[in-house]
Enzyme design. Sequence first.
Site, PDB file in Angstrom:
ATOM      1  N   GLU A 127      32.725  36.193  33.274  1.00 57.22           N
ATOM      2  CA  GLU A 127      32.480  35.178  32.242  1.00 57.22           C
ATOM      3  C   GLU A 127      31.298  34.297  32.623  1.00 57.22           C
ATOM      4  OE1 GLU A 127      36.123  33.256  31.035  1.00 57.22           O
ATOM      5  OE2 GLU A 127      36.875  35.166  30.285  1.00 57.22           O
TER       6      GLU A 127
ATOM      7  N   GLU B 291      39.834  41.793  31.113  1.00 61.72           N
ATOM      8  CA  GLU B 291      40.955  40.837  31.165  1.00 61.72           C
ATOM      9  C   GLU B 291      41.725  40.959  29.863  1.00 61.72           C
ATOM     10  OE1 GLU B 291      40.411  36.598  32.278  1.00 61.72           O
ATOM     11  OE2 GLU B 291      38.941  37.327  33.729  1.00 61.72           O
TER      12      GLU B 291
HETATM   13  C1  GAL Z   1      39.612  33.831  31.765  1.00 61.45           C
HETATM   14  C2  GAL Z   1      38.963  33.670  33.129  1.00 61.45           C
HETATM   15  C3  GAL Z   1      39.993  33.703  34.240  1.00 61.45           C
HETATM   16  C4  GAL Z   1      41.140  32.805  33.886  1.00 61.45           C
HETATM   17  C5  GAL Z   1      41.743  33.247  32.590  1.00 61.45           C
HETATM   18  C6  GAL Z   1      42.980  32.482  32.171  1.00 61.45           C
HETATM   19  O1  GAL Z   1      38.800  33.431  30.730  1.00 61.45           O
HETATM   20  O2  GAL Z   1      38.035  34.690  33.348  1.00 61.45           O
HETATM   21  O3  GAL Z   1      39.407  33.309  35.438  1.00 61.45           O
HETATM   22  O4  GAL Z   1      40.676  31.507  33.808  1.00 61.45           O
HETATM   23  O5  GAL Z   1      40.762  33.092  31.582  1.00 61.45           O
HETATM   24  O6  GAL Z   1      43.456  32.918  30.928  1.00 61.45           O
END
Ligand code: GAL
Length: 852
Positions: free
Chosen positions: A445, A521
Amino acid sequence: MNNTLAIEKIAHIGRTNWPGIITAIAILIISLASQLQATPLRTESNFDDGWSFARFGKMPGGEVLAEPKGIEKNEFNTNDWRAVKIPHDWAIEGPFDAKLANETGKLPYAGIGWYKKDFTMPAEAKDQRHFIHFDGAMSHAQVYVNGSKVGEWVFGYNAFRFEMTDQLNYGGSNTVAVRLDNPDQSSRWYPGAGIYRHITLISTQPVHLTQWSTFIRNKEVNQNEATMQLSSQVVNQSETSANTSLEYQVLFDGKVVQDGKLASQSIAAGKSASFETQIQLAKPQLWSPEKPSLYQLRVTVKSADVAVDQKDFTFGVRDAKFTVKDGFHLNGQRVQLNGVCMHHDLGPLGAATNRAAIARQIRLLKEMGSNAIRFSHNPPSKDYLELCDEMGMLAIDESFDCWRKGKKRNDYGKHFDEWHERDIRAWVRRDRNHPCIIAWSTGNEILEFKTGGEGIEISNRLTEIVRSEDDTRPVTNGVSRWQAVENGMGATLEVFGINYHHVKYDIGLKAFPDTPFYASETSSTFSSRGVYTFPPNVKNKKAGLTKDFHVSSYDYSAPHWGAPVDQVFLRLDKYPSFAGEFVWTGFDYIGEPTPFNKDPTNALNFDTEKEKDAYREFMKQSGGAPSRSSYFGIIDLCGFPKDRFYLYRSRWMPNEPTLHILPHWTWPDRVGKETPIHVYTNADEVELFVNGESKGRQKRQPSSYRLVWNDVAYQPGEVYAIAYKDGQEWQRCTVKTASDASKIELSSDRKSIAADGYDLAFITVSIKDKSGITVPRSMNEVNFSIEGDGEIVAVGNGDQTSHEPFQASKRKAFNGLCLAIVRINKGATKPITLKATSSGLQAAEITISPSK
Ligand code: GAL
C-alpha cells in the site's frame, strides 16, 4: 618447521638422499595438517550468549533517563546491567501502558537500548578475518568493537554484518557494544525492540566467500532434469594476489549427487571475483509444500590448490511461475495460493524470533490447509524462511510498508533515499536461495501508488535492483490505491497484488490483461475467540462489536475496506485466473486493534452521523479502548483457532471433512431466546439436531461453506450435526452445554523438547466442567509453577484487551483457555513439570522431557 623451510629442505636435498626427501615431505604434510587444524577454514558460531542490557531515553512509564556518555568506550560502569538472552525484545516484558498507542500495542518499545558483551579472541586468530552478523536488530543499530564504531544499520528488519578484524584484540579480551534507538511514531503495528534475531560470529581466512556469496538459481526445471545456475563470489583480503579455484558438491540426504570444479582465477589483493557454472541434476527431487525436499550445496574455495574456505548452502529445486490466465503454477501444476498475511511478532514472545514458536504457527496454518504466507510488510527472520523451506510453505517476501512517502512521522520514509538500495540488496541476497519464496514484494500500500509521478521511477528502480540480484522471481506489491490502474504505477508490477477491493477485481484484470493477479490482502474480518453477539447480522459489518471492546465470532464484522470471508470466496471463484488470496491475517498480532485502534469510527463507516457521534461519545466515556492486539487473526495471539479457522479449512482442504458448530452451547442467560446456529463445513449437506430434535437438513451452495439455522430457541443440552458427502454420512460433531468449572486440563504441543536454551513447549490450559467439557466463558485465574530445571517463558490468553503481563507465572483464562510457554534450561537432563492451580478447581500438571 614451517612450510617454506620444509620446501627449502626438499629443494636442497641431493638426488640420492631418499630418506631425507621422505622426512621432509612428511614434515610438510604434518605442518600443513596442523595449520589446517589450528585455523579452521571458516567458523560461524552462535554469538547469542553472554550479553548484558540497559535501556535509556524514554523509559516504561514515560520518564526519560539520560543516556550516559562513553558506554561504547567502556568508560561507563555497566556492572549492574541485566543479563539477557538473545533473541531479546525489550518491550514485550511491558508493562502495558494505557496511555500508549493502541496501534503499537501499548508496549514501551520506544527509547534507546544498549547491549554489551565481553569475549576473548585467541592470539592465533589474528591472521583470520572476523565479522559480526545480526539477523535483525530493532532499530538504528550502531555497533562498536573495543570503542571503535564498525558500522550502523537503520532498518530494523534487515540482516547485516560488519567486519571487526582490525578492531579486535588478539590473545586478550574484547568488548562489543550495540546501541539501538527506536523512535516513537515509527510503525503502524508493534515493531518490537532490541536484538530480536540471532547473532553470529564469523571467522574466515583472508581468501573467502563473501557475505551471501552464493546463489543457486532454478533455471529450467522439470521432473526429469533441472538446470541450476551457480554463482559464487570470492574476495581476497590478503596482501598478495591469490590463484583461486572453486569446487562444489551437491548433496541430497547426505549423499553427493553431483560435483564439479571451476577454472581458477587470479584475484588481486583486495579484489573479488565471481565464479559461475551450470549444474544439471537428473531426476531431481522437486520441492513443494507437500514434499519439501531440500538439497545442500557445499562450496569449497581453494587458493594455490589449498582449501581456504568451505560453506554449505540449502536450496530447493522447483519450477514456480505466475501465469496470466491460470494463476500460480508449481512444478507444472496449478496451485491455488491459500495464503495468510503475517506480521513478525510471535504473540506473548513478542518480536524475539524462536523456531519452536514459528514451527507451531506453520503447523497450525497447514492444519487449516494454508500453503502460503505473505510476510507483511517486512523481511521475516531467517528462522521463519528456513522453516517454510523445511515444512513446506510458499512465501511472498516483502521489503517495505512505505517508500519515500512515509505513513508515520518517524518511519522508513525518512531513510528511504539513503538506504533503500542497500536494504533491497541485503534483503534479496539473504533470502534468494529459499525455495519457499515465489515473489519479491517491494511494498505494501505504497502511497506513491496513489499519485504516480516519481513513484513510477522508484518502482522501476526497485525492480531493477531486485532483478540485478535475482532474475528468477517476479516483483510484486500489495496495492490498495485504485488510481494505480490509470496513473502508470500498476504497469510497473510484474505480478499485481490487490489488497481488498474484491468487487473491482475485473477492473484490474481489464486494465492489465498481460499481468498475473492475486489478492494480496483479503477480508480483514475481525473477531474475538469465543465471543458472540445476537442477532448475527450479515448486512452490518459493525453489528458484532461489544461495549467491552470485543467482536462477535459469527464472522460478519470487517472494516469498511474489508469483507466477510464468504463474500471474498465468491469473488475468487468468479475470477479463476487469480492465483489465490492472502487473508489479513493468519494470527492475531500485537498492535493495530481495529476496530478499536485510534478512532474506530474511521474503520467502520457508520450509517448515520448520529450513530457515529454516539459511538464516539461511548469511546470518550469509556476512556478509549484498552485494546492492544489485533482482532484480524484467524487464529488468536496464543495460537488458539477462532471459528473462522474452520471456514477456511472447509475451503482449503476440500477432501478432508470439516464440520464445526458455532456458537458454544452454554447460555444460561439466553434460555428461550433465539440463538442462531451456524455450521462451517465442506460437506454437501448437513442435518442439525438440537436436543435430539432435527432442525432440518440443508444443502451447501457452491462458494459457500456456512450453513445457518436461525430459528433455534436456546435450551441447555446438546447440538449435533451430521454431515453428508455424495449422499453418504461423512462426519459428526457435537457441542454440549457445560456445567460449572471444576478442573484444569493441560496439553502440550510437544512432549519432549531440546534442552538447548531455545526450544519451547506450548501448553494449552483449559478450564473444564466435571465431565470434561470446556466452560466457554470461564475466566478463572490460573497460577503456574515449574518443578525441575526449566522456566515459564511467557503466558497469554488471546484477550486483545488484557493488560496482564506476558512474562508472569499466572494468567486469567479468556473464554475457557490460556497458554503457558515453557523451556527446559540449557544443558538440563531431567524432565520438568508444569503445575497449574486455580482457586476452586482441581489442579493439573504436565511433564515435558528433554529430547535426546
Ligand atoms: C491494510 C494494510 C494492513 C492492515 C490492514 C488492516 O490496508 O495493508 O497493513 O493495516 O489494512 O485491515
